[in-house]
Design a protein around this motif. Structure first.
Motif, mmCIF file in Angstrom:
data_model
loop_
_atom_site.group_PDB
_atom_site.id
_atom_site.type_symbol
_atom_site.label_atom_id
_atom_site.label_comp_id
_atom_site.label_asym_id
_atom_site.label_seq_id
_atom_site.Cartn_x
_atom_site.Cartn_y
_atom_site.Cartn_z
ATOM 1 N N PRO A 22 0.831 -1.210 0.000
ATOM 2 C CA PRO A 22 0.000 0.000 0.000
ATOM 3 C C PRO A 22 0.865 1.259 0.000
ATOM 4 O O PRO A 22 1.960 1.274 0.571
ATOM 5 N N TYR A 27 -2.451 1.048 -4.257
ATOM 6 C CA TYR A 27 -1.491 -0.048 -4.056
ATOM 7 C C TYR A 27 -0.516 -0.085 -5.234
ATOM 8 O O TYR A 27 -0.890 0.190 -6.384
ATOM 9 N N ALA A 150 -6.438 -4.192 -0.508
ATOM 10 C CA ALA A 150 -5.676 -5.414 -0.798
ATOM 11 C C ALA A 150 -6.523 -6.391 -1.629
ATOM 12 O O ALA A 150 -6.009 -7.058 -2.531
ATOM 13 N N ASP A 165 -1.110 -6.188 3.268
ATOM 14 C CA ASP A 165 -2.434 -5.586 3.424
ATOM 15 C C ASP A 165 -2.376 -4.417 4.414
ATOM 16 O O ASP A 165 -2.259 -4.633 5.616
ATOM 17 N N THR A 169 -6.320 2.536 1.064
ATOM 18 C CA THR A 169 -5.314 3.594 0.913
ATOM 19 C C THR A 169 -5.961 4.948 1.229
ATOM 20 O O THR A 169 -7.098 5.198 0.820
#
Ligand code: TXA
Ligand code: MG
Length: 327
Positions: A22, A27, A150, A165, A169
């Motif tokens: 992340p 990601y 994730a 994970d 975000t």
């Protein structure tokens, strides 16, 4: 994040494997930026054209000049100092590249390199642990919507990819990209949370907007690829809710509608409605946009309608992404 997970991820990266991690924007799909065999895997897994360069992530300012041609006292090193307070953060700076350190594949053979210092604890821990730069594009299949959770990454790449994970975000839109050169004016290549005005103020200099090319042969940034960030379900703009109601009436099946704030009209039952922010807050809208697009894309809809964003701090960044996502 448990140290053990960082250690596993770092070991995989040392062995030229890919790891998703992340950042504060979206990601990233990371690999050792100095290893061509590792970088090749990114292009293969994403289905990404090899003429589209990758951003190189480092953990702190002191690491930047290992990869960037910064002549002491030059205009460029002055500009570097002036914008450095915007890092760590959602900003990528494209600089002239110091040759023969990074894999040539990272920069698609260009003489420049895009560098970013992410402002996310997990990304920072990982970068410190590996102690090499990580090339990382957004962790999605090429042209699809970026991943802000994730599970988005897992749904794109399956269980074989190791994913750190870090939850949702915090920002939800990719970094702002600017290009700095020794002679030319600073140029904005992609809109994001860091605004053109912030950059202009930091540099005490005007910042030019990029001119999108219609048929880019060698785009100077991905933003210049027309189609990007797109769900598989057709996405269309509507100018307001009455247009939505009108359009939905002409559809046999079920359609989606993404609103930037609470709808004021009653919507007919064939509309699946999602609200990005009840109060219309653009930062909240940005944070929820990609997860909402992904959720509706899995909902067997005929079409998805979305409002045009209104003027506000993220107007240009949101409009830019959506103009590439609509068809
Ligand atoms: O927020 C972000 O920037 C995320 C996170 C993971 O850091 N990354 C990201 O990477 O959005 P990507 O690859 O999806 O989009 C970055 C774009 C590339 O498509 C590329 O065209 C542009 O940055 N870029 C990278 N290096 C460049 C260079 N040397 N010159 C011009 N554009 C460059
Ligand atoms: Mg991307």
């Amino acid at each position: 994040m448990a140290t053990e997970e960082i250690l596993i991820a770092a070991e995989l990266l040392r062995r030229d494997k890919l790891v998703a991690f992340p950042t504060e924007t979206v990601y990233g799909l990371g690999a050792n930026a100095t290893s061509s065999p590792a970088i090749k895997k990114i292009f293969l897994l994403k289905g990404r054209p090899t003429n589209n360069p990758l951003i190189v992530h480092v953990d702190r300012l002191e690491k930047v000049d290992a990869y960037v041609e910064l002549v002491p006292n030059s205009r460029l090193s002055q500009q570097f100092k002036l914008i450095s307070h915007l890092w760590p953060g959602p900003l990528t700076v494209v600089f002239p590249q110091k040759k023969e350190i990074l894999s040539d594949m990272v920069t698609a053979g260009l003489p420049s390199v895009g560098i970013r210092i992410p402002d996310h604890a997990v990304a920072q821990e990982l970068l410190r642990e590996v102690n090499f730069p990580l090339a990382a594009p957004s962790a999605n299949k090429s042209e699809y919507v970026s991943a802000t959770e994730a599970d988005h990454v897992r749904s794109c790449f399956g269980p074989d990819l190791y994913v750190l994970d870090g939850g949702k975000t915090p920002l939800g839109l990719e970094s702002t990209i600017i290009r700095l050169t020794e002679d030319g004016a600073p140029e904005l290549l992609r809109y994001g949370f860091i605004s053109k005005e912030q950059i202009s103020e930091a540099l005490s200099d005007g910042v030019l907007d990029y001119v999108p090319l219609t048929e880019p042969k060698k785009p100077s940034s991905p933003g210049q690829f027309k189609r990007h960030y797109s769900p598989a379900t057709p996405l269309r703009f509507v100018k307001d809710q009455s247009e939505l109601i009108e359009q939905a009436n002409t559809c046999q099946g079920t359609v989606g509608f993404i609103a930037f704030s609470l709808p004021t009209e009653t919507l007919q039952p064939n509309i699946v409605n999602r609200i990005l922010s009840e109060s219309g807050d653009q930062e909240e809208c940005a944070q929820n946009l990609y997860s909402t697009l992904r959720e509706l894309d899995k909902s067997q809809l005929d079409l998805i309608f979305i409002e045009r964003p209104e003027e506000g701090p993220l107007y240009k960044a949101l409009l830019d992404r959506l103009e590439r996502a609509v068809c």
